[in-house]
Write a protein that holds these residues in place. Structure first.
Motif, PDB file in Angstrom:
ATOM      1  N   LEU A  53       0.862  -1.171   0.000  1.00 45.56           N
ATOM      2  CA  LEU A  53       0.000   0.000   0.000  1.00 45.56           C
ATOM      3  C   LEU A  53       0.903   1.226   0.000  1.00 45.56           C
ATOM      4  CD1 LEU A  53      -2.709  -0.913   2.670  1.00 45.56           C
ATOM      5  CD2 LEU A  53      -2.885  -1.075   0.185  1.00 45.56           C
ATOM      6  N   ALA A  54       0.572   2.208  -0.835  1.00 41.40           N
ATOM      7  CA  ALA A  54       1.391   3.415  -0.928  1.00 41.40           C
ATOM      8  C   ALA A  54       0.502   4.640  -1.073  1.00 41.40           C
ATOM      9  CB  ALA A  54       2.344   3.313  -2.124  1.00 41.40           C
ATOM     10  N   ALA A  55       1.073   5.791  -0.741  1.00 45.86           N
ATOM     11  CA  ALA A  55       0.315   7.044  -0.801  1.00 45.86           C
ATOM     12  C   ALA A  55       0.047   7.472  -2.239  1.00 45.86           C
ATOM     13  CB  ALA A  55       1.063   8.144  -0.054  1.00 45.86           C
ATOM     14  N   ASP A  56       1.004   7.220  -3.130  1.00 45.75           N
ATOM     15  CA  ASP A  56       0.859   7.610  -4.529  1.00 45.75           C
ATOM     16  C   ASP A  56       1.830   6.771  -5.354  1.00 45.75           C
ATOM     17  OD1 ASP A  56       3.438   8.810  -4.205  1.00 45.75           O
ATOM     18  OD2 ASP A  56       2.501  10.716  -3.653  1.00 45.75           O
ATOM     19  N   MET A  57       1.860   7.006  -6.657  1.00 45.40           N
ATOM     20  CA  MET A  57       2.708   6.188  -7.530  1.00 45.40           C
ATOM     21  C   MET A  57       4.190   6.351  -7.218  1.00 45.40           C
ATOM     22  SD  MET A  57       1.016   4.131  -9.289  1.00 45.40           S
ATOM     23  CE  MET A  57       2.373   3.577 -10.285  1.00 45.40           C
ATOM     24  N   ARG A  58       4.612   7.564  -6.916  1.00 40.96           N
ATOM     25  CA  ARG A  58       6.034   7.781  -6.587  1.00 40.96           C
ATOM     26  C   ARG A  58       6.396   7.009  -5.326  1.00 40.96           C
ATOM     27  NH1 ARG A  58      10.667   7.163  -7.440  1.00 40.96           N
ATOM     28  NH2 ARG A  58      12.166   8.410  -6.332  1.00 40.96           N
ATOM     29  N   HIS A  59       5.538   7.032  -4.342  1.00 39.45           N
ATOM     30  CA  HIS A  59       5.769   6.289  -3.108  1.00 39.45           C
ATOM     31  C   HIS A  59       5.850   4.788  -3.405  1.00 39.45           C
ATOM     32  CE1 HIS A  59       4.193   5.235   1.201  1.00 39.45           C
ATOM     33  NE2 HIS A  59       5.473   5.021   1.088  1.00 39.45           N
ATOM     34  N   PHE A  60       4.929   4.279  -4.234  1.00 42.53           N
ATOM     35  CA  PHE A  60       4.962   2.863  -4.611  1.00 42.53           C
ATOM     36  C   PHE A  60       6.300   2.534  -5.269  1.00 42.53           C
ATOM     37  CE2 PHE A  60       4.289  -0.714  -7.457  1.00 42.53           C
ATOM     38  CZ  PHE A  60       3.627  -1.621  -6.645  1.00 42.53           C
ATOM     39  N   GLU A  61       6.723   3.411  -6.171  1.00 46.79           N
ATOM     40  CA  GLU A  61       7.983   3.194  -6.871  1.00 46.79           C
ATOM     41  C   GLU A  61       9.163   3.168  -5.896  1.00 46.79           C
ATOM     42  OE1 GLU A  61      10.200   4.883 -10.858  1.00 46.79           O
ATOM     43  OE2 GLU A  61       8.990   6.289  -9.672  1.00 46.79           O
ATOM     44  N   GLN A  62       9.155   4.041  -4.900  1.00 47.23           N
ATOM     45  CA  GLN A  62      10.229   4.062  -3.900  1.00 47.23           C
ATOM     46  C   GLN A  62      10.277   2.755  -3.118  1.00 47.23           C
ATOM     47  OE1 GLN A  62       9.037   7.590  -1.808  1.00 47.23           O
ATOM     48  NE2 GLN A  62      10.357   8.936  -3.011  1.00 47.23           N
ATOM     49  N   VAL A  63       9.122   2.251  -2.725  1.00 49.65           N
ATOM     50  CA  VAL A  63       9.078   0.983  -1.991  1.00 49.65           C
ATOM     51  C   VAL A  63       9.567  -0.147  -2.892  1.00 49.65           C
ATOM     52  CG1 VAL A  63       7.578  -0.675  -0.803  1.00 49.65           C
ATOM     53  CG2 VAL A  63       7.227   1.788  -0.487  1.00 49.65           C
ATOM     54  N   LEU A  64       9.141  -0.141  -4.135  1.00 51.96           N
ATOM     55  CA  LEU A  64       9.584  -1.152  -5.096  1.00 51.96           C
ATOM     56  C   LEU A  64      11.102  -1.106  -5.273  1.00 51.96           C
ATOM     57  CD1 LEU A  64       8.641  -3.356  -7.024  1.00 51.96           C
ATOM     58  CD2 LEU A  64       8.296  -1.588  -8.757  1.00 51.96           C
ATOM     59  N   GLU A  65      11.656   0.095  -5.311  1.00 50.33           N
ATOM     60  CA  GLU A  65      13.114   0.239  -5.424  1.00 50.33           C
ATOM     61  C   GLU A  65      13.819  -0.320  -4.195  1.00 50.33           C
ATOM     62  OE1 GLU A  65      13.615   4.425  -6.095  1.00 50.33           O
ATOM     63  OE2 GLU A  65      13.000   4.291  -8.199  1.00 50.33           O
ATOM     64  N   GLN A  66      13.258  -0.073  -3.021  1.00 49.71           N
ATOM     65  CA  GLN A  66      13.858  -0.605  -1.787  1.00 49.71           C
ATOM     66  C   GLN A  66      13.870  -2.131  -1.806  1.00 49.71           C
ATOM     67  OE1 GLN A  66      11.343   2.009   0.887  1.00 49.71           O
ATOM     68  NE2 GLN A  66      13.182   1.776   2.144  1.00 49.71           N
ATOM     69  N   ILE A  67      12.765  -2.713  -2.230  1.00 47.39           N
ATOM     70  CA  ILE A  67      12.703  -4.180  -2.284  1.00 47.39           C
ATOM     71  C   ILE A  67      13.687  -4.706  -3.328  1.00 47.39           C
ATOM     72  CG2 ILE A  67      11.231  -6.139  -2.932  1.00 47.39           C
ATOM     73  CD1 ILE A  67       8.877  -4.554  -1.693  1.00 47.39           C
ATOM     74  N   GLY A  68      13.709  -4.067  -4.491  1.00 50.65           N
ATOM     75  CA  GLY A  68      14.609  -4.504  -5.554  1.00 50.65           C
ATOM     76  C   GLY A  68      16.078  -4.366  -5.213  1.00 50.65           C
ATOM     77  N   ALA A  69      16.400  -3.492  -4.270  1.00 52.32           N
ATOM     78  CA  ALA A  69      17.798  -3.292  -3.869  1.00 52.32           C
ATOM     79  C   ALA A  69      18.308  -4.380  -2.924  1.00 52.32           C
ATOM     80  CB  ALA A  69      17.956  -1.922  -3.213  1.00 52.32           C
ATOM     81  N   GLU A  70      17.404  -5.210  -2.418  1.00 51.73           N
ATOM     82  CA  GLU A  70      17.838  -6.305  -1.544  1.00 51.73           C
ATOM     83  C   GLU A  70      18.752  -7.230  -2.342  1.00 51.73           C
ATOM     84  OE1 GLU A  70      17.396  -6.812   1.682  1.00 51.73           O
ATOM     85  OE2 GLU A  70      16.106  -5.080   1.970  1.00 51.73           O
ATOM     86  N   GLY A  71      19.839  -7.661  -1.732  1.00 50.30           N
ATOM     87  CA  GLY A  71      20.835  -8.477  -2.427  1.00 50.30           C
ATOM     88  C   GLY A  71      20.316  -9.778  -3.003  1.00 50.30           C
ATOM     89  N   PHE A  72      19.289 -10.315  -2.425  1.00 52.03           N
ATOM     90  CA  PHE A  72      18.771 -11.611  -2.892  1.00 52.03           C
ATOM     91  C   PHE A  72      17.765 -11.477  -4.034  1.00 52.03           C
ATOM     92  CE2 PHE A  72      16.092 -10.313   0.682  1.00 52.03           C
ATOM     93  CZ  PHE A  72      14.832 -10.371   0.109  1.00 52.03           C
TER      94      PHE A  72
END
Length: 160
Positions: free
Chosen positions: A119-138
């Motif tokens: 759940l995110a406040a807006d599309m930019r927020h969703f994108e930021q969360v997606l980037e955080q998840i994608g940055a995980e080493g695994f």
């Protein structure tokens, strides 16, 4: 009577317990007296049954359901995680648990290794969360879909 767990792991409900749980799922703020009036028991008998259901682990908590949009969460999406080989579920859990926007995460069958609901406040927020998840080493890659209109949202059924 008690909730009985059969050999196959299914719950076998006492009909009154099932009715009480169904009523609590619909509105967990109902008083024992209100519940008793609905099922034909005294308030104290309902309390004993609810206490036993809690002790047996059938009822794990009393909670409220919130409307995410009313709280400012206007974007909802599901993200498939494709992880490096041998990534343990605990690593996925740790990474997701640190993000308040992740409201559900599960390992899944199929091509993806896990499915995460955000759940995110807006599309930019969703994108930021997606980037955080994608940055995980695994994480090797992600695939996301956005919810346009939730069609059915309900608690799990009380019987199989």
């Amino acid at each position: 009577m008690n909730v009985i767990v059969a050999e196959d792991g299914r719950v076998r409900w006492d009909p009154l317990d099932e009715k009480i749980v169904t009523l609590l799922v619909a509105d967990s703020r109902r008083s024992f007296a209100e519940l008793g009036a609905e099922v034909g028991l005294s308030a104290s008998a309902v309390k004993r049954r609810v206490d036993r259901l809690r002790a047996d682990g059938v009822i794990t908590a009393f909670t409220v359901r919130l409307d995410p949009a009313a709280l400012g969460w206007t974007v909802e999406g599901y993200v498939e995680l494709y992880c490096r080989p041998s990534t343990p579920p605990a690593a996925i859990r740790r990474a997701c648990a640190g993000l308040a926007e992740v409201v559900d995460a599960s390992t899944v069958s199929g091509d993806a290794d896990a499915l995460v609901r955000i759940l995110a406040a807006d599309m930019r927020h969703f994108e930021q969360v997606l980037e955080q998840i994608g940055a995980e080493g695994f994480v090797e890659r992600t695939k996301s879909v956005l919810v346009l209109s939730p069609l059915i949202r309900r608690p799990p059924p009380t019987m199989h």
